[in-house]
Design a protein around this motif. Structure first.
Motif, PDB file in Angstrom:
ATOM      1  N   VAL A 165       0.837  -1.194   0.000  1.00  0.00           N
ATOM      2  CA  VAL A 165       0.000   0.000   0.000  1.00  0.00           C
ATOM      3  C   VAL A 165       0.876   1.250   0.000  1.00  0.00           C
ATOM      4  O   VAL A 165       0.581   2.228  -0.692  1.00  0.00           O
ATOM      5  N   PRO A 287      -4.240  -2.630  -3.268  1.00  0.00           N
ATOM      6  CA  PRO A 287      -3.403  -1.486  -2.872  1.00  0.00           C
ATOM      7  C   PRO A 287      -3.697  -0.218  -3.653  1.00  0.00           C
ATOM      8  O   PRO A 287      -3.742   0.872  -3.064  1.00  0.00           O
ATOM      9  N   ILE A 290      -6.977   1.321  -2.348  1.00  0.00           N
ATOM     10  CA  ILE A 290      -6.757   1.938  -1.042  1.00  0.00           C
ATOM     11  C   ILE A 290      -5.993   3.252  -1.209  1.00  0.00           C
ATOM     12  O   ILE A 290      -6.321   4.268  -0.597  1.00  0.00           O
ATOM     13  N   ALA A 291      -4.968   3.229  -2.067  1.00  0.00           N
ATOM     14  CA  ALA A 291      -4.170   4.438  -2.293  1.00  0.00           C
ATOM     15  C   ALA A 291      -5.017   5.567  -2.846  1.00  0.00           C
ATOM     16  O   ALA A 291      -4.896   6.727  -2.416  1.00  0.00           O
ATOM     17  N   THR A 316      -9.396  -2.137   5.226  1.00  0.00           N
ATOM     18  CA  THR A 316      -7.984  -2.452   5.251  1.00  0.00           C
ATOM     19  C   THR A 316      -7.497  -2.968   6.582  1.00  0.00           C
ATOM     20  O   THR A 316      -7.881  -2.490   7.635  1.00  0.00           O
TER      21      THR A 316
END
Length: 318
Positions: A165, A287, A290-291, A316
Motif C-alpha cells: 500500500v 493497494p 486503497i491508495a 484495510t
C-alpha cells in the motif's frame, strides 16, 4: 507546477520552448489566472490551461512560434463561446513566450528563485518578450503590469511503511502537490525508482517523525502493529500534527484507542486519530484502490475541509 527550472532544462536540452500562461480571466473559465503550460519543440507539453479547443489552439500557436522563431511573445484574448466550441461563457487572456538560449541568463535567475520557494514577479507583456521584475517579500504591489506567483509551498506528508500500500500510495501522490517523506527501516524496502518529490529515510522511525514539519499529514502503515502504535502515540503526543492516520480496521482502531488511553494520551488527542484512513464508500482492498481513497482524503484535508468521521468501518488491515 514547476516552471522556471523546467524551462531552463528544456532550453539547455532542446534549444527552445514556449510558455503559455492564463494572464487574466472573466466569468466562467476552465482554469484560473496563473495556470500554465510549457510546450516542447516536439509537441509534448507539461501542465494545462484547461483542455478543450482553447488548449488545442494554444498548442498550435506555440508550435508555430517554435517553428518560425519570428515572434518572441504574443497575447491572445479569447471568448469561450460557440465560436470556440466551448460553452463556459467566460473570457481569457493568454500569454505566449518563446524562450531560447538567448534567454538562458534570465531563465537561470528565475529558476534559482523558484528553487528557494514561492516568489512573485511584476510582469509586463510586450511583443519582444515579457519583462519580469522579482518583487521583494511583502513589497507593495505597484500599479500596472501583472503580478505573477511562481513556486509552491507544498504541504508535507510523512508516510511510514514501504509495503504494497505504501508503494501504491507514493505513486498516487507523485503528480499531486505534496512533498512526501517516506520512512522504512528495513533494508531494501524501497523500490529502485522513486518519484522526484519523495525523500526516503531509513533511520529510526521516531527520529524521522521528529524531522517532519509542523502540520504535516501523518500516514502510518508499517510492517508491525507495535511500531504503528508507537508512531501514532508519538505523533499524537507531540501535538504538532493535526492529521494522524493509520491503516487498519474498526477493530484495530478500538484496540489502538484502548492502548493509547493506557499510555496516558488524553481523550481529545486520541479522538483525532483517523483509522481506517481513506474516504468512505470504496470497498476494494487492492493497494491501488486503497491508495486512491487515501490520496483523496489527503487532498480534502490539505484544503482544510473535514472528513466524515462516522463512515462505516471498511476494508484495510495492516
Amino acid at each position: 507546477m514547476e516552471v522556471w527550472p523546467r524551462i531552463a532544462g528544456m532550453v539547455a536540452e532542446e534549444g527552445a520552448c514556449v510558455l503559455v500562461t492564463v494572464l487574466s480571466t472573466r466569468g466562467s473559465v476552465p482554469r484560473e489566472a496563473g495556470a500554465r503550460m510549457i510546450v516542447r519543440p516536439d509537441g509534448r507539453f507539461h501542465g494545462t490551461i484547461g483542455g478543450g479547443t482553447l488548449e488545442w489552439q494554444a498548442l498550435a500557436e506555440a508550435q508555430r512560434m517554435l517553428a518560425r522563431r519570428d515572434r518572441m511573445a504574443a497575447t491572445r484574448d479569447q471568448a469561450l463561446g460557440p465560436n470556440l466550441g466551448q460553452c463556459c461563457g467566460g473570457h481569457v487572456t493568454l500569454g505566449f513566450e518563446l524562450f531560447t538560449a538567448a534567454h538562458a541568463g534570465d531563465v537561470a535567475t528565475l529558476a534559482a528563485a523558484e528553487r528557494q520557494g514561492p516568489f512573485r514577479t511584476l510582469t509586463t507583456p510586450g511583443a519582444d518578450g515579457f519583462g519580469r521584475v522579482i518583487l521583494d517579500a511583502g513589497a507593495e504591489i505597484p500599479r500596472g503590469g501583472i503580478v505573477e506567483t511562481f513556486g509552491q509551498a507544498l504541504p508535507q506528508i510523512g508516510l511510514f511503511g514501504a509495503g504494497h500500500v505504501g508503494r501504491a500510495l507514493v505513486l498516487a501522490l507523485a503528480p499531486l502537490p505534496f512533498r512526501v517523506v517516506w520512512h522504512d527501516e528495513r533494508p531494501g524496502a524501497f523500490p529502485s525508482a522513486i518519484p522526484g518529490a519523495v525523500t526516503c529515510l531509513s533511520g529510526g522511525a521516531e527520529e524521522a517523525l521528529a524531522s517532519l514539519a509542523d502540520g504535516a499529514q501523518i500516514l502510518v502503515m508499517t510492517h508491525s502493529h507495535a511500531l504503528d502504535l508507537a508512531l501514532v502515540a508519538a505523533a499524537l503526543r507531540s501535538g504538532r500534527f493535526p492529521h494522524v492516520g493509520v491503516i487498519g480496521s474498526a477493530t484495530k482502531r478500538a484496540r489502538f484507542m484502548s492502548r493509547l488511553s493506557d499510555m496516558g494520551l488524553s481523550s481529545e488527542r486520541r479522538q483525532s486519530l483517523r483509522c481506517p484512513i481513506g474516504i468512505p464508500g470504496l470497498a476494494g482492498k487492492e493497494p491501488a484502490v486503497i491508495a486512491a481513497s487515501v490520496v483523496a482524503e489527503c487532498l480534502i484535508l490539505a484544503e482544510g475541509r473535514s472528513i466524515n468521521s462516522k463512515a462505516a468501518a471498511r476494508r484495510t488491515s495492516a
